[in-house]
Scaffold this motif. Structure first.
Motif, PDB file in Angstrom:
ATOM      1  N   SER A  89       0.820  -1.211   0.000  1.00 32.70           N
ATOM      2  CA  SER A  89       0.000   0.000   0.000  1.00 32.70           C
ATOM      3  C   SER A  89       0.860   1.272   0.000  1.00 32.70           C
ATOM      4  CB  SER A  89      -0.927   0.005   1.216  1.00 32.70           C
ATOM      5  OG  SER A  89      -0.158  -0.003   2.408  1.00 32.70           O
ATOM      6  N   ILE A  90       2.183   1.147  -0.027  1.00 30.83           N
ATOM      7  CA  ILE A  90       3.041   2.346   0.035  1.00 30.83           C
ATOM      8  C   ILE A  90       3.060   3.112  -1.277  1.00 30.83           C
ATOM      9  CG2 ILE A  90       4.509   1.425   1.867  1.00 30.83           C
ATOM     10  CD1 ILE A  90       6.685   0.961  -0.277  1.00 30.83           C
ATOM     11  N   GLY A  91       2.682   2.469  -2.370  1.00 25.29           N
ATOM     12  CA  GLY A  91       2.668   3.135  -3.664  1.00 25.29           C
ATOM     13  C   GLY A  91       2.472   2.124  -4.770  1.00 25.29           C
ATOM     14  N   ASP A  92       2.400   2.634  -6.001  1.00 27.15           N
ATOM     15  CA  ASP A  92       2.232   1.767  -7.166  1.00 27.15           C
ATOM     16  C   ASP A  92       3.565   1.231  -7.680  1.00 27.15           C
ATOM     17  OD1 ASP A  92      -0.493   2.195  -7.096  1.00 27.15           O
ATOM     18  OD2 ASP A  92      -0.460   3.756  -8.630  1.00 27.15           O
ATOM     19  N   PHE A  93       4.612   2.062  -7.551  1.00 23.27           N
ATOM     20  CA  PHE A  93       5.926   1.691  -8.074  1.00 23.27           C
ATOM     21  C   PHE A  93       7.010   2.145  -7.114  1.00 23.27           C
ATOM     22  CE2 PHE A  93       3.199   2.432 -11.746  1.00 23.27           C
ATOM     23  CZ  PHE A  93       3.359   1.251 -12.453  1.00 23.27           C
ATOM     24  N   MET A  94       8.153   1.470  -7.192  1.00 20.43           N
ATOM     25  CA  MET A  94       9.359   1.884  -6.488  1.00 20.43           C
ATOM     26  C   MET A  94      10.461   1.986  -7.534  1.00 20.43           C
ATOM     27  SD  MET A  94      11.469  -0.030  -3.431  1.00 20.43           S
ATOM     28  CE  MET A  94      10.040   0.015  -2.367  1.00 20.43           C
ATOM     29  N   VAL A  95      11.259   3.036  -7.436  1.00 20.49           N
ATOM     30  CA  VAL A  95      12.402   3.212  -8.321  1.00 20.49           C
ATOM     31  C   VAL A  95      13.640   3.284  -7.436  1.00 20.49           C
ATOM     32  CG1 VAL A  95      13.536   4.712 -10.004  1.00 20.49           C
ATOM     33  CG2 VAL A  95      11.051   4.412 -10.088  1.00 20.49           C
ATOM     34  N   GLU A 139      27.870   2.330  -2.605  1.00 22.88           N
ATOM     35  CA  GLU A 139      28.250   1.518  -1.441  1.00 22.88           C
ATOM     36  C   GLU A 139      27.067   1.312  -0.499  1.00 22.88           C
ATOM     37  OE1 GLU A 139      29.830   4.771  -1.799  1.00 22.88           O
ATOM     38  OE2 GLU A 139      31.087   3.879  -3.337  1.00 22.88           O
ATOM     39  N   VAL A 140      26.272   2.342  -0.332  1.00 23.32           N
ATOM     40  CA  VAL A 140      25.111   2.261   0.555  1.00 23.32           C
ATOM     41  C   VAL A 140      24.049   1.351  -0.063  1.00 23.32           C
ATOM     42  CG1 VAL A 140      23.322   3.621   1.726  1.00 23.32           C
ATOM     43  CG2 VAL A 140      25.631   4.564   1.465  1.00 23.32           C
ATOM     44  N   ARG A 141      23.867   1.479  -1.366  1.00 18.29           N
ATOM     45  CA  ARG A 141      22.900   0.627  -2.062  1.00 18.29           C
ATOM     46  C   ARG A 141      23.294  -0.845  -1.951  1.00 18.29           C
ATOM     47  NH1 ARG A 141      21.046   1.376  -8.336  1.00 18.29           N
ATOM     48  NH2 ARG A 141      19.592  -0.384  -8.438  1.00 18.29           N
ATOM     49  N   GLU A 142      24.570  -1.134  -2.115  1.00 20.95           N
ATOM     50  CA  GLU A 142      25.049  -2.510  -2.011  1.00 20.95           C
ATOM     51  C   GLU A 142      24.814  -3.062  -0.610  1.00 20.95           C
ATOM     52  OE1 GLU A 142      26.519  -6.185  -2.825  1.00 20.95           O
ATOM     53  OE2 GLU A 142      26.072  -4.619  -4.301  1.00 20.95           O
ATOM     54  N   PHE A 143      25.002  -2.233   0.397  1.00 22.24           N
ATOM     55  CA  PHE A 143      24.820  -2.673   1.778  1.00 22.24           C
ATOM     56  C   PHE A 143      23.364  -3.062   2.049  1.00 22.24           C
ATOM     57  CE2 PHE A 143      23.825  -1.808   6.245  1.00 22.24           C
ATOM     58  CZ  PHE A 143      24.742  -2.639   6.865  1.00 22.24           C
ATOM     59  N   TYR A 144      22.419  -2.229   1.625  1.00 19.94           N
ATOM     60  CA  TYR A 144      21.006  -2.478   1.938  1.00 19.94           C
ATOM     61  C   TYR A 144      20.328  -3.453   0.974  1.00 19.94           C
ATOM     62  CZ  TYR A 144      21.153   1.049   5.533  1.00 19.94           C
ATOM     63  OH  TYR A 144      21.463   1.752   6.662  1.00 19.94           O
ATOM     64  N   GLN A 145      20.776  -3.522  -0.259  1.00 17.31           N
ATOM     65  CA  GLN A 145      20.228  -4.438  -1.265  1.00 17.31           C
ATOM     66  C   GLN A 145      18.700  -4.419  -1.293  1.00 17.31           C
ATOM     67  OE1 GLN A 145      22.068  -8.302  -1.076  1.00 17.31           O
ATOM     68  NE2 GLN A 145      24.108  -7.442  -1.166  1.00 17.31           N
ATOM     69  N   LEU A 146      18.160  -3.228  -1.336  1.00 17.61           N
ATOM     70  CA  LEU A 146      16.713  -3.029  -1.291  1.00 17.61           C
ATOM     71  C   LEU A 146      15.979  -3.685  -2.457  1.00 17.61           C
ATOM     72  CD1 LEU A 146      14.842  -1.501   0.616  1.00 17.61           C
ATOM     73  CD2 LEU A 146      15.098   0.494  -0.836  1.00 17.61           C
ATOM     74  N   GLU A 147      16.527  -3.568  -3.662  1.00 17.74           N
ATOM     75  CA  GLU A 147      15.815  -4.137  -4.807  1.00 17.74           C
ATOM     76  C   GLU A 147      15.735  -5.654  -4.743  1.00 17.74           C
ATOM     77  OE1 GLU A 147      19.801  -2.873  -6.805  1.00 17.74           O
ATOM     78  OE2 GLU A 147      18.669  -2.343  -5.016  1.00 17.74           O
ATOM     79  N   LYS A 148      16.737  -6.307  -4.159  1.00 14.35           N
ATOM     80  CA  LYS A 148      16.685  -7.762  -4.038  1.00 14.35           C
ATOM     81  C   LYS A 148      15.532  -8.181  -3.133  1.00 14.35           C
ATOM     82  CE  LYS A 148      21.480  -8.749  -5.059  1.00 14.35           C
ATOM     83  NZ  LYS A 148      22.739  -9.305  -4.575  1.00 14.35           N
ATOM     84  N   MET A 149      15.327  -7.447  -2.067  1.00 12.72           N
ATOM     85  CA  MET A 149      14.236  -7.763  -1.154  1.00 12.72           C
ATOM     86  C   MET A 149      12.885  -7.669  -1.866  1.00 12.72           C
ATOM     87  SD  MET A 149      13.120  -5.892   2.387  1.00 12.72           S
ATOM     88  CE  MET A 149      12.748  -4.332   1.615  1.00 12.72           C
ATOM     89  N   TRP A 150      12.691  -6.616  -2.667  1.00  9.10           N
ATOM     90  CA  TRP A 150      11.404  -6.416  -3.323  1.00  9.10           C
ATOM     91  C   TRP A 150      11.236  -7.291  -4.543  1.00  9.10           C
ATOM     92  CZ3 TRP A 150       7.195  -4.202  -1.487  1.00  9.10           C
ATOM     93  CH2 TRP A 150       7.324  -3.412  -0.361  1.00  9.10           C
TER      94      TRP A 150
END
Length: 118
Positions: free
Chosen positions: A40-46, A101-112
């Motif tokens: 419910s947070i939104g339609d898309f994530m970029v 470096e921060v993106r690699e640490f959190y790996q947000l897209e892999k989770m989604w």
């Protein structure tokens, strides 16, 4: 010339505006995630990267300006002062701009992309 918004009210048009803005500002490794029916947070994530804290902050500032001007929407912004990870909430599209470096640490897209939901 009119100052009326150039983008309609749907999430897909807003997504296209955001992707165009990020491309103009040389965002790297741009990933889009369809959240419709998953969250419910939104339609898309970029999710994308900038090469430095300065570029991350500049991309986020320009994106917020373009969304306000072209879509008539005010955005909520978190993290712009440090420039490591900026979150921009446009309502229908959530944008994360990271230093690599921060993106690699959190790996947000892999989770989604692995079917995660929030």
């Amino acid at each position: 010339m009119s100052d009326a918004p150039k983008v309609g009210g749907n999430g897909q048009e807003l997504l296209e505006l955001i992707l165009d803005s990020l491309e103009k500002d040389k965002a790297e490794d741009v990933v889009q995630v369809d959240l419709r029916g998953r969250s419910s947070i939104g339609d898309f994530m970029v999710i994308c990267s900038g090469r430095s804290s300065r570029q991350v902050a500049a991309m986020s500032e320009k994106l917020v300006e373009r969304v306000k001007h072209d879509a008539g929407r005010l955005c909520k912004v978190e993290g712009k002062d440090t420039g490591d990870w900026v979150l921009i909430d446009t309502g229908d599209v959530i944008v994360h701009i990271f230093r690599p470096e921060v993106r690699e640490f959190y790996q947000l897209e892999k989770m989604w992309q692995q079917g995660g939901s929030a």
